[in-house]
Design a protein around this motif. Structure first.
Motif, PDB file in Angstrom:
ATOM      1  N   TYR A  49      53.373  37.124  39.582  1.00  0.00           N
ATOM      2  CA  TYR A  49      53.124  36.426  38.330  1.00  0.00           C
ATOM      3  C   TYR A  49      54.205  35.244  37.866  1.00  0.00           C
ATOM      4  O   TYR A  49      53.945  34.174  37.467  1.00  0.00           O
ATOM      5  CB  TYR A  49      53.232  37.342  36.967  1.00  0.00           C
ATOM      6  CG  TYR A  49      52.745  36.804  35.674  1.00  0.00           C
ATOM      7  CD1 TYR A  49      51.601  36.533  35.493  1.00  0.00           C
ATOM      8  CD2 TYR A  49      54.007  36.272  34.823  1.00  0.00           C
ATOM      9  CE1 TYR A  49      51.252  35.860  34.270  1.00  0.00           C
ATOM     10  CE2 TYR A  49      53.563  35.783  33.717  1.00  0.00           C
ATOM     11  CZ  TYR A  49      52.289  35.464  33.362  1.00  0.00           C
ATOM     12  OH  TYR A  49      52.231  34.883  32.132  1.00  0.00           O
ATOM     13  N   TYR A  52      52.954  32.427  40.026  1.00  0.00           N
ATOM     14  CA  TYR A  52      51.563  31.538  39.402  1.00  0.00           C
ATOM     15  C   TYR A  52      51.932  30.614  38.351  1.00  0.00           C
ATOM     16  O   TYR A  52      51.442  29.552  38.177  1.00  0.00           O
ATOM     17  CB  TYR A  52      50.421  32.727  39.170  1.00  0.00           C
ATOM     18  CG  TYR A  52      49.936  33.511  39.971  1.00  0.00           C
ATOM     19  CD1 TYR A  52      49.941  32.920  41.349  1.00  0.00           C
ATOM     20  CD2 TYR A  52      49.547  34.722  39.779  1.00  0.00           C
ATOM     21  CE1 TYR A  52      49.349  33.705  42.392  1.00  0.00           C
ATOM     22  CE2 TYR A  52      48.827  35.466  40.945  1.00  0.00           C
ATOM     23  CZ  TYR A  52      48.735  34.777  42.201  1.00  0.00           C
ATOM     24  OH  TYR A  52      47.973  35.608  43.260  1.00  0.00           O
ATOM     25  N   LEU A  57      49.831  27.411  36.827  1.00  0.00           N
ATOM     26  CA  LEU A  57      48.484  27.931  36.466  1.00  0.00           C
ATOM     27  C   LEU A  57      48.472  28.228  34.855  1.00  0.00           C
ATOM     28  O   LEU A  57      49.462  28.718  34.339  1.00  0.00           O
ATOM     29  CB  LEU A  57      48.215  29.434  37.205  1.00  0.00           C
ATOM     30  CG  LEU A  57      47.602  29.221  38.323  1.00  0.00           C
ATOM     31  CD1 LEU A  57      48.355  28.584  39.628  1.00  0.00           C
ATOM     32  CD2 LEU A  57      46.900  30.467  38.856  1.00  0.00           C
ATOM     33  N   ARG A  60      46.242  32.372  31.060  1.00  0.00           N
ATOM     34  CA  ARG A  60      45.288  33.306  31.324  1.00  0.00           C
ATOM     35  C   ARG A  60      44.749  33.290  32.888  1.00  0.00           C
ATOM     36  O   ARG A  60      44.433  34.401  33.186  1.00  0.00           O
ATOM     37  CB  ARG A  60      43.927  32.815  30.608  1.00  0.00           C
ATOM     38  CG  ARG A  60      42.676  33.675  30.861  1.00  0.00           C
ATOM     39  CD  ARG A  60      41.710  33.313  29.627  1.00  0.00           C
ATOM     40  NE  ARG A  60      41.937  33.974  28.539  1.00  0.00           N
ATOM     41  CZ  ARG A  60      40.967  33.811  27.560  1.00  0.00           C
ATOM     42  NH1 ARG A  60      40.267  32.624  27.405  1.00  0.00           N
ATOM     43  NH2 ARG A  60      41.253  34.285  26.538  1.00  0.00           N
ATOM     44  N   ALA A  61      44.797  32.081  33.508  1.00  0.00           N
ATOM     45  CA  ALA A  61      44.562  32.370  35.059  1.00  0.00           C
ATOM     46  C   ALA A  61      45.346  32.982  35.800  1.00  0.00           C
ATOM     47  O   ALA A  61      45.113  33.850  36.687  1.00  0.00           O
ATOM     48  CB  ALA A  61      44.249  30.796  35.574  1.00  0.00           C
ATOM     49  N   ALA A  62      46.790  33.002  35.294  1.00  0.00           N
ATOM     50  CA  ALA A  62      47.855  33.619  36.151  1.00  0.00           C
ATOM     51  C   ALA A  62      47.687  35.282  35.753  1.00  0.00           C
ATOM     52  O   ALA A  62      47.831  35.778  36.913  1.00  0.00           O
ATOM     53  CB  ALA A  62      49.025  33.122  35.493  1.00  0.00           C
ATOM     54  N   TRP A  64      44.715  36.578  35.403  1.00  0.00           N
ATOM     55  CA  TRP A  64      43.612  37.066  36.124  1.00  0.00           C
ATOM     56  C   TRP A  64      44.078  37.166  37.581  1.00  0.00           C
ATOM     57  O   TRP A  64      43.430  38.264  38.181  1.00  0.00           O
ATOM     58  CB  TRP A  64      42.341  36.180  35.722  1.00  0.00           C
ATOM     59  CG  TRP A  64      41.508  36.396  34.574  1.00  0.00           C
ATOM     60  CD1 TRP A  64      41.399  35.691  33.427  1.00  0.00           C
ATOM     61  CD2 TRP A  64      40.640  37.477  34.432  1.00  0.00           C
ATOM     62  NE1 TRP A  64      40.837  36.390  32.563  1.00  0.00           N
ATOM     63  CE2 TRP A  64      40.288  37.516  33.180  1.00  0.00           C
ATOM     64  CE3 TRP A  64      40.215  38.661  35.308  1.00  0.00           C
ATOM     65  CZ2 TRP A  64      38.911  38.388  32.712  1.00  0.00           C
ATOM     66  CZ3 TRP A  64      39.350  39.715  34.901  1.00  0.00           C
ATOM     67  CH2 TRP A  64      39.012  39.412  33.585  1.00  0.00           C
ATOM     68  N   ALA A  65      44.651  36.135  37.992  1.00  0.00           N
ATOM     69  CA  ALA A  65      45.021  36.159  39.506  1.00  0.00           C
ATOM     70  C   ALA A  65      46.022  37.555  39.666  1.00  0.00           C
ATOM     71  O   ALA A  65      45.813  37.940  40.761  1.00  0.00           O
ATOM     72  CB  ALA A  65      45.702  35.031  39.863  1.00  0.00           C
TER      73      ALA A  65
END
Length: 190
Positions: A49, A52, A57, A60-62, A64-65
């Protein structure tokens, strides 16, 4: 299923030390070894995390990833099977190396460079795949940063001037030379 002359010998001192430490602490209590693996997996997820976020990122994208990484079935075996601790340790130290590289590149702090070097050595000492940091570091250097969309010659010049990446490349070459010359790895007459 294997040729009679096939042999495998690995040198993974970090993994061996980790398992030895578990034995000193837990002895024959198997759940303790699994707790260690769960703690290492949690550290891995926290570092992923942070990576990311450090790669800019959106939050929110971090997340999800991170969910994709956390729920990926490929992580089941290293977390639940104690004998696969090498994969878990290599993953933790590989991500930590990349964080150190990014920190060095963005801030120039020597502590980030030292973190990258130490974690690279720990990743390589955990499992042979710890060497994957080298192409990842070069790729990040070529594609990351404010001038990533500049002329390729400018980006290639960045690569040539980055002392940390070249230090890691030299260490990887020395590690591979030691590994091969010491007779480690898979061997076969075929």
């Amino acid at each position: 299923w294997a040729a009679p002359a096939f042999s495998v010998s690995f040198f993974r001192p970090v993994t061996s030390f980790s398992l030895r430490l578990d034995y000193w602490i837990f002895r024959d209590w198997a759940p303790g070894y699994h707790v260690t693996s769960l703690v290492l997996f949690t550290i891995f997820l926290v570092l992923v995390y942070r990576l990311y976020v450090r790669l800019d990122l959106p939050p929110r994208a971090a997340l999800w990833a991170l969910a994709v990484v956390a729920l990926n079935q490929a992580h089941t075996l290293p977390v639940e099977w104690i004998a696969s601790r090498n994969t878990l340790l290599a993953a933790v130290f590989t991500v930590a190396t990349l964080l150190g590289l990014l920190g060095w590149r963005r801030t120039g702090r020597p502590t980030s460079a030292v973190l990258a070097v130490v974690c690279f050595l720990l990743a390589s000492g955990s499992k042979e795949s710890g060497l994957v940091v080298i192409p990842l570091a070069v790729l990040e250097l070529l594609l990351g940063g404010p001038d990533a969309r500049c002329d390729f010659r400018v980006v290639a010049a960045r690569l040539r001037r980055d002392p940390l990446v070249w230090s890691l490349v030299a260490m990887a070459a020395a590690w591979l030379a030691f590994y091969i010359l010491s007779g480690y790895g898979a061997h076969s007459d075929m």
